[in-house]
Design a protein around this motif. Sequence first.
Motif, PDB file in Angstrom:
ATOM      1  N   THR A 133      37.489  31.003  29.546  1.00 26.36           N
ATOM      2  CA  THR A 133      38.143  32.234  30.004  1.00 26.36           C
ATOM      3  C   THR A 133      37.043  33.188  30.438  1.00 26.36           C
ATOM      4  OG1 THR A 133      38.068  33.195  27.789  1.00 26.36           O
ATOM      5  CG2 THR A 133      40.085  31.996  28.382  1.00 26.36           C
ATOM      6  N   LEU A 134      37.400  34.260  31.134  1.00 27.53           N
ATOM      7  CA  LEU A 134      36.412  35.264  31.512  1.00 27.53           C
ATOM      8  C   LEU A 134      36.086  36.122  30.304  1.00 27.53           C
ATOM      9  CD1 LEU A 134      37.941  36.083  34.956  1.00 27.53           C
ATOM     10  CD2 LEU A 134      35.518  35.517  34.612  1.00 27.53           C
ATOM     11  N   PRO A 135      34.847  36.662  30.246  1.00 25.37           N
ATOM     12  CA  PRO A 135      34.542  37.611  29.180  1.00 25.37           C
ATOM     13  C   PRO A 135      35.551  38.754  29.224  1.00 25.37           C
ATOM     14  CG  PRO A 135      32.611  37.247  30.604  1.00 25.37           C
ATOM     15  CD  PRO A 135      33.744  36.460  31.187  1.00 25.37           C
ATOM     16  N   ILE A 159      41.860  45.610  34.586  1.00 24.77           N
ATOM     17  CA  ILE A 159      42.805  45.908  33.510  1.00 24.77           C
ATOM     18  C   ILE A 159      44.094  45.140  33.803  1.00 24.77           C
ATOM     19  CG2 ILE A 159      44.039  47.711  32.228  1.00 24.77           C
ATOM     20  CD1 ILE A 159      42.170  49.790  33.470  1.00 24.77           C
ATOM     21  N   LYS A 160      44.577  44.400  32.818  1.00 23.10           N
ATOM     22  CA  LYS A 160      45.818  43.644  32.984  1.00 23.10           C
ATOM     23  C   LYS A 160      46.789  43.985  31.864  1.00 23.10           C
ATOM     24  CE  LYS A 160      43.675  39.702  35.315  1.00 23.10           C
ATOM     25  NZ  LYS A 160      43.554  38.236  35.395  1.00 23.10           N
ATOM     26  N   ALA A 161      48.071  43.902  32.157  1.00 21.33           N
ATOM     27  CA  ALA A 161      49.103  44.152  31.146  1.00 21.33           C
ATOM     28  C   ALA A 161      49.305  42.881  30.330  1.00 21.33           C
ATOM     29  CB  ALA A 161      50.406  44.560  31.812  1.00 21.33           C
ATOM     30  N   VAL A 201      41.205  44.013  29.159  1.00 19.69           N
ATOM     31  CA  VAL A 201      40.358  43.904  30.351  1.00 19.69           C
ATOM     32  C   VAL A 201      39.579  42.600  30.331  1.00 19.69           C
ATOM     33  CG1 VAL A 201      40.081  46.403  30.642  1.00 19.69           C
ATOM     34  CG2 VAL A 201      38.347  45.113  29.356  1.00 19.69           C
ATOM     35  N   GLU A 202      39.203  42.160  31.528  1.00 20.87           N
ATOM     36  CA  GLU A 202      38.249  41.058  31.639  1.00 20.87           C
ATOM     37  C   GLU A 202      37.343  41.301  32.841  1.00 20.87           C
ATOM     38  OE1 GLU A 202      41.144  37.603  31.663  1.00 20.87           O
ATOM     39  OE2 GLU A 202      40.977  37.811  33.832  1.00 20.87           O
ATOM     40  N   ARG A 203      36.255  40.560  32.931  1.00 22.32           N
ATOM     41  CA  ARG A 203      35.373  40.664  34.079  1.00 22.32           C
ATOM     42  C   ARG A 203      36.169  40.368  35.346  1.00 22.32           C
ATOM     43  NH1 ARG A 203      30.985  36.553  33.759  1.00 22.32           N
ATOM     44  NH2 ARG A 203      31.634  35.636  35.730  1.00 22.32           N
ATOM     45  N   TYR A 204      35.919  41.134  36.403  1.00 21.39           N
ATOM     46  CA  TYR A 204      36.658  40.957  37.658  1.00 21.39           C
ATOM     47  C   TYR A 204      35.863  40.065  38.609  1.00 21.39           C
ATOM     48  CZ  TYR A 204      38.885  42.045  42.120  1.00 21.39           C
ATOM     49  OH  TYR A 204      39.509  41.943  43.327  1.00 21.39           O
ATOM     50  N   LEU A 205      36.517  39.039  39.124  1.00 20.03           N
ATOM     51  CA  LEU A 205      35.886  38.165  40.117  1.00 20.03           C
ATOM     52  C   LEU A 205      36.254  38.661  41.516  1.00 20.03           C
ATOM     53  CD1 LEU A 205      36.612  34.629  38.562  1.00 20.03           C
ATOM     54  CD2 LEU A 205      34.505  35.979  38.389  1.00 20.03           C
ATOM     55  N   THR A 206      35.278  38.765  42.392  1.00 23.12           N
ATOM     56  CA  THR A 206      35.518  39.411  43.696  1.00 23.12           C
ATOM     57  C   THR A 206      36.065  38.458  44.755  1.00 23.12           C
ATOM     58  OG1 THR A 206      33.213  39.035  44.233  1.00 23.12           O
ATOM     59  CG2 THR A 206      33.791  41.220  43.365  1.00 23.12           C
ATOM     60  N   MET A 288      43.563  31.763  33.570  1.00 16.14           N
ATOM     61  CA  MET A 288      44.189  33.049  33.887  1.00 16.14           C
ATOM     62  C   MET A 288      45.503  33.209  33.113  1.00 16.14           C
ATOM     63  SD  MET A 288      44.575  34.650  37.729  1.00 16.14           S
ATOM     64  CE  MET A 288      45.249  33.157  38.378  1.00 16.14           C
ATOM     65  N   GLU A 289      46.457  32.327  33.355  1.00 18.64           N
ATOM     66  CA  GLU A 289      47.706  32.357  32.591  1.00 18.64           C
ATOM     67  C   GLU A 289      48.400  31.009  32.698  1.00 18.64           C
ATOM     68  OE1 GLU A 289      50.793  34.907  35.124  1.00 18.64           O
ATOM     69  OE2 GLU A 289      48.922  35.984  34.878  1.00 18.64           O
ATOM     70  N   MET A 290      49.406  30.808  31.839  1.00 21.28           N
ATOM     71  CA  MET A 290      50.181  29.579  31.922  1.00 21.28           C
ATOM     72  C   MET A 290      51.625  29.901  32.243  1.00 21.28           C
ATOM     73  SD  MET A 290      50.756  26.445  29.275  1.00 21.28           S
ATOM     74  CE  MET A 290      51.305  24.895  29.997  1.00 21.28           C
TER      75      MET A 290
HETATM   76  C1  MV4 Z   1      41.978  38.315  38.408  1.00 24.76           C
HETATM   77  C2  MV4 Z   1      41.268  38.408  39.622  1.00 24.76           C
HETATM   78  C3  MV4 Z   1      39.913  38.543  39.550  1.00 24.76           C
HETATM   79  N1  MV4 Z   1      39.301  38.617  38.355  1.00 24.76           N
HETATM   80  N2  MV4 Z   1      41.329  38.374  37.251  1.00 24.76           N
HETATM   81  C4  MV4 Z   1      46.351  38.020  40.269  1.00 24.76           C
HETATM   82  C5  MV4 Z   1      47.486  37.289  39.657  1.00 24.76           C
HETATM   83  C6  MV4 Z   1      47.303  37.448  38.212  1.00 24.76           C
HETATM   84  N3  MV4 Z   1      47.762  36.290  37.517  1.00 24.76           N
HETATM   85  C7  MV4 Z   1      45.855  37.650  38.041  1.00 24.76           C
HETATM   86  N4  MV4 Z   1      45.306  37.934  39.343  1.00 24.76           N
HETATM   87  C8  MV4 Z   1      43.989  38.093  39.506  1.00 24.76           C
HETATM   88  N5  MV4 Z   1      43.293  38.150  38.370  1.00 24.76           N
HETATM   89  C9  MV4 Z   1      40.025  38.529  37.230  1.00 24.76           C
HETATM   90  N6  MV4 Z   1      39.394  38.602  36.051  1.00 24.76           N
HETATM   91  C10 MV4 Z   1      41.975  38.336  40.797  1.00 24.76           C
HETATM   92  C11 MV4 Z   1      43.339  38.192  40.756  1.00 24.76           C
HETATM   93  C12 MV4 Z   1      43.979  38.146  42.019  1.00 24.76           C
HETATM   94  C13 MV4 Z   1      44.578  36.991  42.477  1.00 24.76           C
HETATM   95  C14 MV4 Z   1      44.626  35.843  41.723  1.00 24.76           C
HETATM   96  C15 MV4 Z   1      45.218  34.700  42.196  1.00 24.76           C
HETATM   97  C16 MV4 Z   1      45.766  34.698  43.461  1.00 24.76           C
HETATM   98  C17 MV4 Z   1      45.744  35.814  44.217  1.00 24.76           C
HETATM   99  C18 MV4 Z   1      45.158  36.982  43.739  1.00 24.76           C
HETATM  100  C19 MV4 Z   1      45.121  38.126  44.536  1.00 24.76           C
HETATM  101  C20 MV4 Z   1      44.538  39.242  44.078  1.00 24.76           C
HETATM  102  C21 MV4 Z   1      43.976  39.275  42.816  1.00 24.76           C
END
Ligand code: MV4
Length: 449
Positions: A133-135, A159-161, A201-206, A288-290
């Motif tokens: 998982t991400l930090p 930030i995620k809910a 929160v987790e590290r954001y991937l760009t 990310m999620e299941m």
């Molecule tokens: C992220 C991310 C980058 N870094 N989390 C979007 C759907 C939700 N399940 C989580 N999402 C993302 N989480 C971190 N740590 C970027 C996204 C994201 C994304 C992910 C999958 C497909 C499309 C997306 C579009 C924008 C952001």
Amino acid sequence: MSPPFKKILIANRGEIALRVIRACRELGIRSVAVHSTADANSLHVKFADESVCIGPPPSKQSYLNIPALISAAEITAADAIHPGYGFLAENAEFAEVCERCKIRWIGPPPALMRLMGDKVRARAAMQSSGVPTLPGTGVLDSEKAALEAGERIGYPLIIKASAGGGGRGMKVVEGPARFGALLATARSEALAGFGNPDVYVERYLTHPRHIEMQVLGDGQGGFAHLGERECSIQRRHQKLIEEAPSAALDDTQRAFIGDIALKAIRGIDYSSVGTLEFLYQDGEFYFMEMNTRIQVEHTVTEQVYGVDLVREQILMAAGEPTRIKGQLKPRGHAIEVRVNAEDPVSFAPWPGKITALNLPGGLGVRVDTHIYDQYVVPPTYDSMIAKLIVTADDRPRAVARLSRALSEFVVEGIRTNLPFHRRVVEHPDYLSGNLDTHFVERLLGPQAT
Ligand code: MV4
């Protein structure tokens, strides 16, 4: 072999209701369609063995109306309910009510649905099984804790809910300055949107790709994965195009994520079909999620693995051990495009009457749809009206077949996103498989976001 159930009620509409009806018919199981008054002339109603009107058009009063659905199942003596995707498919309470009423829930046990519906608990469960998982953090209880997390993990953060998912209610944090304000906004949006203010929160991937793994467990020690799907082409968290396998992975990476997927589902003793969503960037996967349901894009996996996933899902719910074990190998390449009734430029929904229709066909072309000539697309529901799935020996041939099938696809009377898809199949980055989650934004500019 006697049928695993006598009768299945399908708590859904549109193409997925038809998809389940087809699986039922092949298994010798009777099907019950439910429909709102807006869907009385829908194909799923015509193709099911029986149908029950469950309420007026708004979903809350029909497809989300648990008492109406349970009554329909009791009146028709259905012994199981298939939820499809969307609507109540990931509602643990509905699953519990079904089981309490002695109606088999075609999905995982409610406790597993609850675990995966709580993104913080899901992350912790995956970490304890050795899934990357991400930090990140658990539920954040103060601005101080948030700033400390920022120090530890670094920026940008997201930030995620905890009760969210599918991308709703996320906020990117570029640095400590605005963290407090963003946290407060995220918490109130989470409360308003999901009835729960918890955020983490987790590290954001760009520039990640969205790669997900199809998995299944039969509840009797049988676990399998059916490879990955590439789902990076999306807009506002609505997927538009999916494919299997992903052009980004070589055999080593594919074997690696396959092992991770098996560890993940063994660790939680998953049962039914499901999907593990990963972000993939710079050669690394992060959970990310299941999703605990059958997904829209299950079709591309079916095409390359030759497995009927809805049939498997039904058989496993009836207590049959899966025959899918060990390493199945994908064959060829499949691509799905989602055809939506919407303006191809503004993406605004475009319901109305279909006045002419030609569905593509020929070798390697599958169309899963509930539409027909003169059908009226109601304004009330999701705008997806068809899935076009093409299959060929390799990715370049699949793309050529997709382009050919799109040239045959005619829908008149309403607007659709078919022109968008025709643009994508000519794009050099699409042709080379150079994708990430910002592909649509780059193609259409900022109006896409
Ligand atoms: C992220 C991310 C980058 N870094 N989390 C979007 C759907 C939700 N399940 C989580 N999402 C993302 N989480 C971190 N740590 C970027 C996204 C994201 C994304 C992910 C999958 C497909 C499309 C997306 C579009 C924008 C952001």
